[in-house]
Design an enzyme around this catalytic site. Sequence first.
Site, PDB file in Angstrom:
ATOM      1  N   SER A 117       0.835  -1.198   0.000  1.00  0.00           N
ATOM      2  CA  SER A 117       0.000   0.000   0.000  1.00  0.00           C
ATOM      3  C   SER A 117       0.867   1.244   0.000  1.00  0.00           C
ATOM      4  CB  SER A 117      -0.893   0.011   1.240  1.00  0.00           C
ATOM      5  OG  SER A 117      -1.560   1.250   1.369  1.00  0.00           O
ATOM      6  N   TYR A 141      -2.412   0.340  10.003  1.00  0.00           N
ATOM      7  CA  TYR A 141      -2.522  -0.336   8.702  1.00  0.00           C
ATOM      8  C   TYR A 141      -1.265  -0.105   7.870  1.00  0.00           C
ATOM      9  CZ  TYR A 141      -3.783  -1.139   3.854  1.00  0.00           C
ATOM     10  OH  TYR A 141      -3.770  -1.553   2.540  1.00  0.00           O
ATOM     11  N   LYS A 145       1.670  -2.928   6.729  1.00  0.00           N
ATOM     12  CA  LYS A 145       2.102  -3.201   5.360  1.00  0.00           C
ATOM     13  C   LYS A 145       3.614  -3.052   5.223  1.00  0.00           C
ATOM     14  CE  LYS A 145      -1.569  -4.303   2.968  1.00  0.00           C
ATOM     15  NZ  LYS A 145      -1.672  -5.582   2.236  1.00  0.00           N
TER      16      LYS A 145
END
Length: 328
Positions: A117, A141, A145
């Site tokens: 991402s 998040y 990643k």
Amino acid sequence: MSWLVTGGAGYIGAHIVRALADAGLNSVVIDDLSSGHASFVPDGVPFVQGSILDGELVERTLREHEVVGVIHLAGFKYAGVSVQRPLHTYAQNVEGTRVLLAAMQAAEVANLVFSSSAAVYGTPDVPLVTEDLPKRPASPYGESKLIGEWIIRDQAIATAASAHALRYTALRYFNVVGSGDPSVYDSSPHNLFPLVFEALLAGNTPRINGDDYDTPDGTNVRDYVHVADIAAAHVAAAQRLLANRPIEPAYNLGSQNGLSVREIMNAMARVTGIDFTPDIAPRRPGDPDRIVATGELAARDLDWKNRYTVDEMVRTGWEARRAATPGR
């Protein structure tokens, strides 16, 4: 021989499964259906319902389907919610990746395309994001990643001298929109396109969060890329790994120019035929004026390009969403 697509019943994963088939490559899907839909998996594609945290299940799937590589999308993808649920986010995204890598090593599967991402960059203060930009994720998040990329890198180093040395790449991207198949749509409760579609279907007015940014029209500018282009890049990366060709550790799948939220809203009204003036809400804390990535490396190695206009992005997404609710 097959490619395992983790999270292959999700919006992006289901498009990748279709792109693999178009390229003449077989696939098998594993998905726990926490956000995916079994109906998104095409007929004839083996579907294993389960979690990538179940190492025995993953290893058995790799062996039974003679998997030659993995395209890894499964995980918890909601950046905002991850702030309230960091432990869940790390369990799904970090531990899930570790378990997957262990199963791959046990089954002697050595090719991995990691769906990462652009959240690994956080909120960069440069107008155009390149792969070597410092990584400053702003949410659990984004951190998960980035940690996933580190784990994969370290496993590649650790297995470099083995008979099944791990070869990999990570693909980083921002906002994925549109549809390449009327039976597959974005059902996320957090993404801009489905939020606008749901508002329009309900007869409500979509909203813009802030119109006083330092951009030409006052609304923030982001990378919006069509899901079919994202899927094609994943397949190109898989093919490059399978052919044992040189590959970068990470690629940005960026639009180079970006689109403003107001441009998206204008396209929504134009394509749907529903005339509306979006409500203006306050800015969201921490939202930067502009984040757009360059896709030059991916264009060089993965035939990456934006093949869709903003109107086509909206049209394909709108048609797929309406198809999911006949009569609307």
